[in-house]
Structures are given as structure tokens and as C-alpha cells.
Design a protein around this motif. Structure first.
Motif, PDB file in Angstrom:
ATOM      1  N   LEU A   2      15.529  55.211  10.657  1.00  0.00           N
ATOM      2  CA  LEU A   2      15.097  54.414  11.800  1.00  0.00           C
ATOM      3  C   LEU A   2      15.843  53.089  11.810  1.00  0.00           C
ATOM      4  O   LEU A   2      15.733  52.297  10.873  1.00  0.00           O
ATOM      5  CB  LEU A   2      13.588  54.152  11.713  1.00  0.00           C
ATOM      6  CG  LEU A   2      13.007  53.177  12.741  1.00  0.00           C
ATOM      7  CD1 LEU A   2      13.072  53.768  14.149  1.00  0.00           C
ATOM      8  CD2 LEU A   2      11.572  52.785  12.368  1.00  0.00           C
ATOM      9  N   ARG A   3      16.596  52.843  12.875  1.00  0.00           N
ATOM     10  CA  ARG A   3      17.247  51.543  13.037  1.00  0.00           C
ATOM     11  C   ARG A   3      16.254  50.606  13.709  1.00  0.00           C
ATOM     12  O   ARG A   3      15.808  50.852  14.832  1.00  0.00           O
ATOM     13  CB  ARG A   3      18.510  51.656  13.876  1.00  0.00           C
ATOM     14  CG  ARG A   3      19.267  50.317  13.999  1.00  0.00           C
ATOM     15  CD  ARG A   3      20.492  50.442  14.891  1.00  0.00           C
ATOM     16  NE  ARG A   3      21.212  49.178  14.958  1.00  0.00           N
ATOM     17  CZ  ARG A   3      22.241  48.927  15.775  1.00  0.00           C
ATOM     18  NH1 ARG A   3      22.682  49.891  16.594  1.00  0.00           N
ATOM     19  NH2 ARG A   3      22.823  47.740  15.792  1.00  0.00           N
ATOM     20  N   LEU A   4      15.916  49.521  13.034  1.00  0.00           N
ATOM     21  CA  LEU A   4      14.984  48.526  13.539  1.00  0.00           C
ATOM     22  C   LEU A   4      15.738  47.227  13.783  1.00  0.00           C
ATOM     23  O   LEU A   4      16.304  46.637  12.857  1.00  0.00           O
ATOM     24  CB  LEU A   4      13.854  48.298  12.534  1.00  0.00           C
ATOM     25  CG  LEU A   4      12.795  47.259  12.915  1.00  0.00           C
ATOM     26  CD1 LEU A   4      12.035  47.699  14.160  1.00  0.00           C
ATOM     27  CD2 LEU A   4      11.835  47.019  11.758  1.00  0.00           C
ATOM     28  N   ARG A   5      15.738  46.804  15.042  1.00  0.00           N
ATOM     29  CA  ARG A   5      16.435  45.572  15.422  1.00  0.00           C
ATOM     30  C   ARG A   5      15.402  44.550  15.883  1.00  0.00           C
ATOM     31  O   ARG A   5      14.512  44.859  16.670  1.00  0.00           O
ATOM     32  CB  ARG A   5      17.455  45.854  16.528  1.00  0.00           C
ATOM     33  CG  ARG A   5      18.485  46.878  16.124  1.00  0.00           C
ATOM     34  CD  ARG A   5      19.344  47.313  17.310  1.00  0.00           C
ATOM     35  NE  ARG A   5      20.207  46.237  17.783  1.00  0.00           N
ATOM     36  CZ  ARG A   5      21.020  46.374  18.840  1.00  0.00           C
ATOM     37  NH1 ARG A   5      21.041  47.515  19.527  1.00  0.00           N
ATOM     38  NH2 ARG A   5      21.789  45.368  19.212  1.00  0.00           N
ATOM     39  N   THR A   6      15.528  43.335  15.378  1.00  0.00           N
ATOM     40  CA  THR A   6      14.618  42.250  15.717  1.00  0.00           C
ATOM     41  C   THR A   6      15.450  40.990  15.952  1.00  0.00           C
ATOM     42  O   THR A   6      16.670  40.999  15.767  1.00  0.00           O
ATOM     43  CB  THR A   6      13.606  42.004  14.576  1.00  0.00           C
ATOM     44  OG1 THR A   6      14.247  41.275  13.523  1.00  0.00           O
ATOM     45  CG2 THR A   6      13.038  43.308  14.033  1.00  0.00           C
ATOM     46  N   PRO A   7      14.815  39.876  16.343  1.00  0.00           N
ATOM     47  CA  PRO A   7      15.583  38.641  16.486  1.00  0.00           C
ATOM     48  C   PRO A   7      16.271  38.200  15.200  1.00  0.00           C
ATOM     49  O   PRO A   7      17.253  37.451  15.257  1.00  0.00           O
ATOM     50  CB  PRO A   7      14.514  37.626  16.917  1.00  0.00           C
ATOM     51  CG  PRO A   7      13.485  38.442  17.622  1.00  0.00           C
ATOM     52  CD  PRO A   7      13.437  39.731  16.850  1.00  0.00           C
TER      53      PRO A   7
ATOM     54  N   GLU B  59      16.921  40.489  12.279  1.00  0.00           N
ATOM     55  CA  GLU B  59      17.484  41.501  11.392  1.00  0.00           C
ATOM     56  C   GLU B  59      17.907  42.744  12.164  1.00  0.00           C
ATOM     57  O   GLU B  59      17.458  42.990  13.286  1.00  0.00           O
ATOM     58  CB  GLU B  59      16.463  41.885  10.312  1.00  0.00           C
ATOM     59  CG  GLU B  59      15.160  42.425  10.870  1.00  0.00           C
ATOM     60  CD  GLU B  59      14.080  42.563   9.815  1.00  0.00           C
ATOM     61  OE1 GLU B  59      14.399  42.821   8.651  1.00  0.00           O
ATOM     62  OE2 GLU B  59      12.896  42.411  10.169  1.00  0.00           O
ATOM     63  N   ASP B  60      18.756  43.505  11.518  1.00  0.00           N
ATOM     64  CA  ASP B  60      19.207  44.800  12.036  1.00  0.00           C
ATOM     65  C   ASP B  60      19.321  45.703  10.811  1.00  0.00           C
ATOM     66  O   ASP B  60      20.285  45.623  10.046  1.00  0.00           O
ATOM     67  CB  ASP B  60      20.547  44.649  12.751  1.00  0.00           C
ATOM     68  CG  ASP B  60      21.003  45.938  13.427  1.00  0.00           C
ATOM     69  OD1 ASP B  60      20.490  47.015  13.086  1.00  0.00           O
ATOM     70  OD2 ASP B  60      21.903  45.860  14.300  1.00  0.00           O
ATOM     71  N   VAL B  61      18.292  46.527  10.608  1.00  0.00           N
ATOM     72  CA  VAL B  61      18.205  47.298   9.376  1.00  0.00           C
ATOM     73  C   VAL B  61      17.969  48.769   9.702  1.00  0.00           C
ATOM     74  O   VAL B  61      17.469  49.123  10.772  1.00  0.00           O
ATOM     75  CB  VAL B  61      17.063  46.788   8.468  1.00  0.00           C
ATOM     76  CG1 VAL B  61      17.356  45.373   8.004  1.00  0.00           C
ATOM     77  CG2 VAL B  61      15.721  46.853   9.185  1.00  0.00           C
ATOM     78  N   THR B  62      18.329  49.619   8.759  1.00  0.00           N
ATOM     79  CA  THR B  62      18.032  51.046   8.851  1.00  0.00           C
ATOM     80  C   THR B  62      17.043  51.407   7.762  1.00  0.00           C
ATOM     81  O   THR B  62      17.274  51.123   6.579  1.00  0.00           O
ATOM     82  CB  THR B  62      19.300  51.890   8.714  1.00  0.00           C
ATOM     83  OG1 THR B  62      20.199  51.569   9.794  1.00  0.00           O
ATOM     84  CG2 THR B  62      18.973  53.376   8.777  1.00  0.00           C
ATOM     85  N   LEU B  63      15.939  52.011   8.160  1.00  0.00           N
ATOM     86  CA  LEU B  63      14.842  52.308   7.253  1.00  0.00           C
ATOM     87  C   LEU B  63      14.718  53.816   7.075  1.00  0.00           C
ATOM     88  O   LEU B  63      14.655  54.555   8.062  1.00  0.00           O
ATOM     89  CB  LEU B  63      13.528  51.749   7.808  1.00  0.00           C
ATOM     90  CG  LEU B  63      13.545  50.274   8.222  1.00  0.00           C
ATOM     91  CD1 LEU B  63      12.242  49.904   8.922  1.00  0.00           C
ATOM     92  CD2 LEU B  63      13.771  49.383   7.008  1.00  0.00           C
ATOM     93  N   ARG B  64      14.638  54.264   5.861  1.00  0.00           N
ATOM     94  CA  ARG B  64      14.498  55.690   5.576  1.00  0.00           C
ATOM     95  C   ARG B  64      13.015  56.033   5.526  1.00  0.00           C
ATOM     96  O   ARG B  64      12.397  56.105   4.465  1.00  0.00           O
ATOM     97  CB  ARG B  64      15.190  56.050   4.275  1.00  0.00           C
ATOM     98  CG  ARG B  64      16.678  55.741   4.253  1.00  0.00           C
ATOM     99  CD  ARG B  64      17.473  56.500   5.305  1.00  0.00           C
ATOM    100  NE  ARG B  64      17.361  57.948   5.172  1.00  0.00           N
ATOM    101  CZ  ARG B  64      18.155  58.815   5.799  1.00  0.00           C
ATOM    102  NH1 ARG B  64      19.100  58.388   6.631  1.00  0.00           N
ATOM    103  NH2 ARG B  64      17.989  60.113   5.628  1.00  0.00           N
ATOM    104  N   VAL B  65      12.438  56.198   6.701  1.00  0.00           N
ATOM    105  CA  VAL B  65      11.030  56.531   6.821  1.00  0.00           C
ATOM    106  C   VAL B  65      10.893  58.041   7.006  1.00  0.00           C
ATOM    107  O   VAL B  65      11.579  58.618   7.858  1.00  0.00           O
ATOM    108  CB  VAL B  65      10.388  55.808   8.025  1.00  0.00           C
ATOM    109  CG1 VAL B  65       8.883  55.987   8.014  1.00  0.00           C
ATOM    110  CG2 VAL B  65      10.744  54.336   8.020  1.00  0.00           C
ATOM    111  N   PRO B  66      10.043  58.723   6.251  1.00  0.00           N
ATOM    112  CA  PRO B  66       9.862  60.164   6.449  1.00  0.00           C
ATOM    113  C   PRO B  66       9.483  60.467   7.899  1.00  0.00           C
ATOM    114  O   PRO B  66       8.709  59.725   8.513  1.00  0.00           O
ATOM    115  CB  PRO B  66       8.722  60.514   5.486  1.00  0.00           C
ATOM    116  CG  PRO B  66       8.756  59.439   4.448  1.00  0.00           C
ATOM    117  CD  PRO B  66       9.202  58.199   5.150  1.00  0.00           C
ATOM    118  N   ALA B  67      10.026  61.558   8.433  1.00  0.00           N
ATOM    119  CA  ALA B  67       9.767  61.933   9.821  1.00  0.00           C
ATOM    120  C   ALA B  67       9.509  63.428   9.910  1.00  0.00           C
ATOM    121  O   ALA B  67      10.194  64.229   9.255  1.00  0.00           O
ATOM    122  CB  ALA B  67      10.942  61.538  10.710  1.00  0.00           C
TER     123      ALA B  67
END
Length: 343
Positions: A45-50, A52-60
Motif C-alpha cells: 500500500l502506497r500511503l501519501r500524506t503532506p 511522507e510517501d511510504v509503501t506499507l506491506r499490509v496483508p491483503a
């Protein structure tokens, strides 16, 4: 016991809540479908905020058949309202195994948090779930690209009022969930009754359809005032309690303001705009403006502006219309007003 959050509908709201909970070290599973699910599984999951811009390995996963549920699970329904009934049916009979070896179903044992706009989903959920929690969402988020969600609020990501439905139940659960969400960068008030807050948010969401039709910068303020005034009259006539504007503004201002997210245009619209932009073919306005129409009809009155607006957006979605294909004056005429300056 630590809880696992099963986020059913990992779009703008679900992906934002799930991503933030994952960052806070909570156990999270995202439930998605199609290309979005494929990207979540393969790339994260790519999460972009004011900030940060991170990729999170969340189970799906795709659904309940891919999980073993326990009494420590919390189901968070974050679909659109027009999609939630199918989700409730899909999850209600999923088996749940207790720590003592007992067995039951999700509908009889697990809490269902209804993280959706509108006020209809809580009553819908009670048909299949014994433990229902309403969530009033103030969370400016965007989902347009598979595998990606954008949070535009700061310094806190948003504000989520929680309350059991009926009120005054699930006190321990609410405190535990609120603590987890606060650790995940959300403000989480626990009002005695969450539904007046959800009705106030419903009023705020009535302009979503106008924005979807006119485009994010379409100049819909006068039309929005007319739709808003009609809705308030309908709710008042029906005797429905609504949180005051002052209460809502004070609470929201204390939580977050809108911020620029690098690389994201500032004129990205809200949830209904996003549905038209993505060409989903369906929208939630039948449970926003359409809810005002339903309440009016149930009490022997009419809500012509909200009824017409729900119909216009519904038809626009069905034919793949993009935001901004109609002018404010054209929309005013379609709503039965003389011009966009009507109020």
C-alpha cells in the motif's frame, strides 16, 4: 488482548485507516478486490500524506474465506454505502473461533464498525450484526490509483467519532479502539450518541453530488446552500437531532486542516467526485441526497432538490460521465432553479 483490524473496503477511507493503524504497530488486514487487491498483494500500500510517501506491506485478502477469524478481530466496513449490504452478507456468517475453543459467527460475536458516509449503514448492519458501532468520518482522503491512498489532513490525519448503535453499549470496546486509532494519528471523540454527529456530516456531504457533476472547482456554493437548507428543513420536520454547526466546526478545527500533498493537485474532489472520476458506475448519493428524500417521503413531505440531484448523479455514473461536463447554470435548471445564483 491486542486486536486485529479487518478493513473491508481498502479505498480512500479504509486504506487510510488501515495504513495508519499498520504504521502504529497494530495488526491489520486489508480487504480489497480487482487490480487494487493485486497491487496491494504484490507491491504493498502506497500511503501519501503532506509529510511522507511510504509503501506499507499490509496483508491483503479478497474475502472471509482467506482468513481465520477470532474474538480479537474488529471488522471495519469502509465500502461505499451502496456496496455495504453485499459486504455485510459476505462476512456475517464467517466462522469465528474463540480462545476457549467455542465457535460462532462474525455476525453474532464480532463488532462491526461502520466507517461510511451517510446514516443508513448502521441500521443495515443490525440486520446481520449484533454489535454495531457508528463512525462519523472527517478524513480528507483520496483513492484514484490502484494500491495508493492519499491523506490530505494534518497535523492529525482526521477525526473519527465513535459510538455504539444503539447508544451506551460497547464501552470497553470503544475505549480500546479509540486508543488504537489515536496512536494511529487520529482524533477519536466518544460522544454519548454518535448519530447526531453523523446527521451533521450527512448535511456536509450533500454537496458531494454537485462537486461530482460540476468538477472540483465548479462554483457550486449557491446550489449547495439551497440543497443544505432543504435538508435541514426536512430533518427538523422529522424531529431528527443534528449536532450544531458550531460543535462540528470546533471539533474538526481542533483535529486537522487541509494540507498540500506533494505531487497531488489541490483541486482533487471528494468521494463522489472520485467515483465519477474512476468510472465506477455507481455512487453513494442515493444514501446522501437520497437519504434526505427518504426521510421527507417517510414524513409526508418532499425534498425536490435533493431528489433531483440524487437522480442526476445516479444517471451520470451509469453513463460514465466525468466531473465538469455540465455547467452550474445548466445544473441549476436541471434542479428546477432559475440559475446557479439561486439560494
Amino acid at each position: 488482548m491486542p486486536k486485529r483490524y479487518v478493513i473491508i473496503g481498502a479505498g480512500a477511507i479504509g486504506g487510510s485507516v488501515g495504513g495508519r493503524l499498520h504504521q502504529a504497530g497494530r495488526d491489520v488486514v486489508l480487504v480489497a478486490r480487482g487490480q487494487h487487491l493485486d497491487v496491494l498483494r504484490n507491491e504493498g500500500l502506497r500511503l501519501r500524506t503532506p509529510d511522507e510517501d511510504v509503501t506499507l506491506r499490509v496483508p491483503a485478502v479478497a474475502g472471509p474465506d482467506e482468513l481465520v477469524l477470532s474474538d480479537d478481530d474488529v471488522l471495519v466496513f469502509a465500502t461505499k454505502t451502496q456496496q455495504v449490504e453485499a459486504a455485510l452478507v459476505a462476512w456475517a456468517d464467517a466462522p469465528v473461533r474463540g480462545g476457549d475453543g467455542s465457535e460462532g459467527t462474525a455476525g453474532s460475536r464480532l463488532p462491526a464498525l461502520m466507517a461510511l458516509n451517510g446514516v443508513a449503514s448502521e441500521a443495515m448492519a443490525l440486520r446481520w450484526f449484533a454489535r454495531v458501532v457508528g463512525v462519523c468520518l472527517w478524513l480528507p482522503s483520496v483513492h484514484l490509483t490502484p494500491g495508493e491512498v492519499i491523506i490530505r489532513g494534518g497535523p492529525r490525519s482526521g477525526m473519527l467519532h465513535l459510538g455504539s448503535v444503539p447508544a451506551a453499549r460497547e464501552t470497553t470496546l470503544l475505549a480500546e479502539v479509540a486508543a488504537d486509532l489515536e496512536a494511529a494519528n487520529f482524533d477519536v471523540p466518544l460522544p454519548a450518541d454518535v448519530m447526531p454527529w453523523k446527521y451533521r456530516k450527512l448535511i456536509s456531504n450533500l454537496a458531494n453530488g454537485l462537486q461530482a457533476l460540476l468538477g472540483a472547482g465548479g462554483g457550486s456554493a449557491p446550489l449547495a446552500r439551497a440543497v443544505d437548507a432543504e435538508a435541514r428543513a426536512v430533518l427538523d420536520a422529522a424531529g431528527i437531532e443534528v449536532t450544531t454547526d458550531a460543535e462540528e466546526s470546533a471539533a474538526r478545527a481542533a483535529a486537522f486542516t487541509m494540507h498540500h500533498v506533494p505531487g497531488v493537485p489541490d483541486d482533487v474532489g471528494g468521494s463522489t467526485w472520485q467515483s465519477l472520476q474512476r468510472g465506477t458506475g455507481n455512487v453513494e448519493t442515493d444514501y446522501l441526497n437520497g437519504e434526505i428524500a427518504r426521510i421527507a417521503h417517510a414524513h409526508g413531505t418532499e425534498a425536490p432538490l435533493n431528489t433531483r440531484l440524487a437522480s442526476l448523479v445516479r444517471r451520470a455514473a451509469a453513463r460514465g460521465q466525468q466531473p465538469g461536463e455540465i455547467s452550474a447554470d445548466e445544473l441549476a435548471v436541471a434542479l428546477g432553479l432559475e440559475s446557479a445564483d439561486a439560494s
